[in-house]
Design a protein around this motif. Structure first.
Motif, short mmCIF file in Angstrom:
data_model
loop_
_atom_site.label_atom_id
_atom_site.label_comp_id
_atom_site.label_asym_id
_atom_site.label_seq_id
_atom_site.Cartn_x
_atom_site.Cartn_y
_atom_site.Cartn_z
N LEU A 106 0.83 -1.20 0.00
CA LEU A 106 0.00 0.00 0.00
C LEU A 106 0.87 1.25 0.00
O LEU A 106 0.55 2.24 -0.68
CB LEU A 106 -0.93 -0.01 1.21
N THR A 107 1.96 1.22 0.74
CA THR A 107 2.88 2.36 0.76
C THR A 107 3.47 2.62 -0.62
O THR A 107 3.54 3.76 -1.09
CB THR A 107 4.00 2.11 1.77
N VAL A 108 3.90 1.55 -1.29
CA VAL A 108 4.47 1.68 -2.63
C VAL A 108 3.41 2.19 -3.61
O VAL A 108 3.68 3.07 -4.44
CB VAL A 108 5.04 0.33 -3.10
N ALA A 109 2.19 1.64 -3.51
CA ALA A 109 1.12 2.06 -4.42
C ALA A 109 0.81 3.54 -4.24
O ALA A 109 0.65 4.28 -5.23
CB ALA A 109 -0.12 1.22 -4.17
N MET A 110 0.72 4.00 -3.00
CA MET A 110 0.41 5.41 -2.76
C MET A 110 1.56 6.31 -3.19
O MET A 110 1.34 7.42 -3.68
CB MET A 110 0.07 5.61 -1.29
N MET A 111 2.79 5.84 -3.02
CA MET A 111 3.93 6.62 -3.47
C MET A 111 3.90 6.79 -4.99
O MET A 111 4.10 7.89 -5.52
CB MET A 111 5.24 5.96 -3.04
N LEU A 112 3.65 5.68 -5.71
CA LEU A 112 3.62 5.75 -7.17
C LEU A 112 2.51 6.68 -7.66
O LEU A 112 2.73 7.49 -8.56
CB LEU A 112 3.41 4.34 -7.75
N THR A 113 1.33 6.57 -7.07
CA THR A 113 0.22 7.41 -7.52
C THR A 113 0.46 8.88 -7.16
O THR A 113 0.05 9.78 -7.91
CB THR A 113 -1.10 6.92 -6.91
N PHE A 114 1.10 9.13 -6.03
CA PHE A 114 1.46 10.51 -5.68
C PHE A 114 2.40 11.08 -6.74
O PHE A 114 2.21 12.21 -7.21
CB PHE A 114 2.13 10.56 -4.32
N LEU A 115 3.40 10.30 -7.14
CA LEU A 115 4.37 10.78 -8.13
C LEU A 115 3.72 10.98 -9.49
O LEU A 115 4.05 11.93 -10.21
CB LEU A 115 5.53 9.79 -8.24
N ILE A 116 2.79 10.09 -9.86
CA ILE A 116 2.09 10.23 -11.14
C ILE A 116 1.32 11.55 -11.17
O ILE A 116 1.38 12.31 -12.14
CB ILE A 116 1.15 9.04 -11.38
N SER A 117 0.59 11.82 -10.09
CA SER A 117 -0.18 13.06 -10.03
C SER A 117 0.73 14.27 -9.94
O SER A 117 0.47 15.31 -10.58
CB SER A 117 -1.12 13.02 -8.82
N TRP A 118 1.78 14.18 -9.15
CA TRP A 118 2.69 15.32 -8.96
C TRP A 118 3.30 15.78 -10.28
O TRP A 118 3.47 16.98 -10.51
CB TRP A 118 3.80 14.91 -7.99
N ASN A 119 3.62 14.84 -11.16
CA ASN A 119 4.30 15.18 -12.41
C ASN A 119 3.35 15.34 -13.59
O ASN A 119 3.82 15.58 -14.71
CB ASN A 119 5.33 14.10 -12.74
N GLU A 120 2.05 15.18 -13.39
CA GLU A 120 1.11 15.25 -14.50
C GLU A 120 1.00 16.67 -15.05
O GLU A 120 0.84 17.63 -14.29
CB GLU A 120 -0.27 14.75 -14.05
N TYR A 121 1.09 16.78 -16.37
CA TYR A 121 1.04 18.09 -17.01
C TYR A 121 -0.13 18.21 -17.99
O TYR A 121 -0.94 19.14 -17.89
CB TYR A 121 2.34 18.36 -17.75
N VAL A 122 -0.26 17.25 -18.91
CA VAL A 122 -1.25 17.37 -19.98
C VAL A 122 -2.67 17.37 -19.42
O VAL A 122 -3.49 18.22 -19.76
CB VAL A 122 -1.07 16.23 -21.01
N LEU A 123 -2.97 16.41 -18.54
CA LEU A 123 -4.32 16.34 -17.97
C LEU A 123 -4.64 17.60 -17.16
O LEU A 123 -5.75 18.13 -17.22
CB LEU A 123 -4.45 15.11 -17.07
N THR A 124 -3.66 18.09 -16.40
CA THR A 124 -3.88 19.29 -15.61
C THR A 124 -4.14 20.50 -16.50
O THR A 124 -5.01 21.32 -16.21
CB THR A 124 -2.67 19.57 -14.71
N LEU A 125 -3.39 20.60 -17.59
CA LEU A 125 -3.55 21.73 -18.50
C LEU A 125 -4.91 21.72 -19.18
O LEU A 125 -5.60 22.75 -19.23
CB LEU A 125 -2.44 21.71 -19.55
N LEU A 126 -5.32 20.54 -19.67
CA LEU A 126 -6.57 20.47 -20.42
C LEU A 126 -7.80 20.53 -19.50
O LEU A 126 -8.76 21.24 -19.80
CB LEU A 126 -6.60 19.19 -21.26
N VAL A 127 -7.76 19.79 -18.41
CA VAL A 127 -8.92 19.76 -17.52
C VAL A 127 -8.94 21.00 -16.63
O VAL A 127 -9.99 21.59 -16.38
CB VAL A 127 -8.92 18.48 -16.66
#
Length: 274
Positions: A188-209
């Motif tokens: 669970l710790t690894v899963a939450m870390m990965l999803t945090f990093l995915i969201s932290w670095n997201e650019y295209v979805l943040t720009l469009l939405v």
């Protein structure tokens, strides 16, 4: 002897390769003039650092927004992954293979294609240009990672411990908190870390939405890069890079520490005494 010498050298080499770009970014962030082909800047200045650390700038609010969105995505993805991962890891049902394949769709399909479709749907439901809309958009690529990581963990999870806890009269909530979650904590710790990093670095979805109304650090970073302000871009890149590195280091420390794993047998004994 060779192994004893080789391991430290390998770790040192990996750390050097990881930190070298950050050192270069740090130099660029305090550079005023650096003309080709000079190997060292001709003059230095702290303008970019002052802009980044200015409480009145967009950067502080962007940092707070990025951290809040990423943390929310990590928590929600972890909760969804716990339930979906249990179904995939412990149960067999028709279409299970298709579900696993569908979870990979956000990774396989080009991101820009998915983003344009999401934008149209979110505009229709008035979720565009809002923080909740950005969170929901980030959940689309993040949740499959959490689900697959936890599904793999559930395949090694012995449900007999849960059955024993129930026999001892433990409520379903206490079974989840004191038996299931401790056993799955590393995954669970690894899963939450990965999803945090995915969201932290997201650019295209943040720009469009987000439509420019939701300002995160990646948006500010790409804006600085587009403006040609190298010093500011380097300073912002450091701000974007350091928190994930710290998160990965803290997570690795927690997973390898003495208290990283909790024995289910000891937990059941404590529940029995309770």
């Amino acid at each position: 002897m060779r192994r004893a010498v080789g391991a430290p050298l390998l770790v040192t080499g990996l750390l050097a390769g990881l930190l070298a770009p950050l050192v270069l970014l740090a130099v660029w962030s305090v550079t005023r003039t650096w003309r080709y082909p000079a190997l060292w800047p001709q003059s230095f200045g702290d303008r970019a650092v002052r802009v980044v650390t200015d409480p009145g700038s967009q950067i502080l609010s962007g940092l707070v927004t990025s951290a809040g969105i990423a943390a929310t995505v990590a928590v929600v993805s972890g909760a969804v992954g716990l339930a979906a991962g249990r179904a995939l890891g412990l149960h067999s049902f028709p279409g299970k293979g298709f579900v696993r394949f569908a979870l990979l769709a956000p990774v396989v399909v080009p991101g820009i294609t998915v983003s344009l479709g999401i934008q149209v749907v979110f505009i229709h439901y008035r979720l565009a240009d809002t923080v909740p809309g950005v969170v929901l958009a980030h959940l689309i690529p993040a949740t499959p990672y959490a689900t697959l990581v936890l599904a793999a963990a559930y395949t090694r999870f012995d449900t007999a411990f849960e059955d024993q806890a129930r026999v001892l009269g433990t409520s379903p909530l206490r079974v989840l908190v004191h038996v299931t979650l401790p056993a799955l904590r590393p995954a669970l710790t690894v899963a939450m870390m990965l999803t945090f990093l995915i969201s932290w670095n997201e650019y295209v979805l943040t720009l469009l939405v987000g439509g420019g109304s939701v300002t995160t650090l990646p948006l500010l970073l790409f804006s600085a890069i587009g403006s040609g302000d190298t010093a500011l871009a380097a300073a912002l890149a450091l701000v974007v890079s350091v928190p994930p590195l710290l998160l990965v280091g803290v997570t690795a420390r927690a997973l390898t520490g003495a208290g990283a794993s909790t024995g289910s047998g000891e937990t059941l004994a404590a529940l029995g005494r309770a």
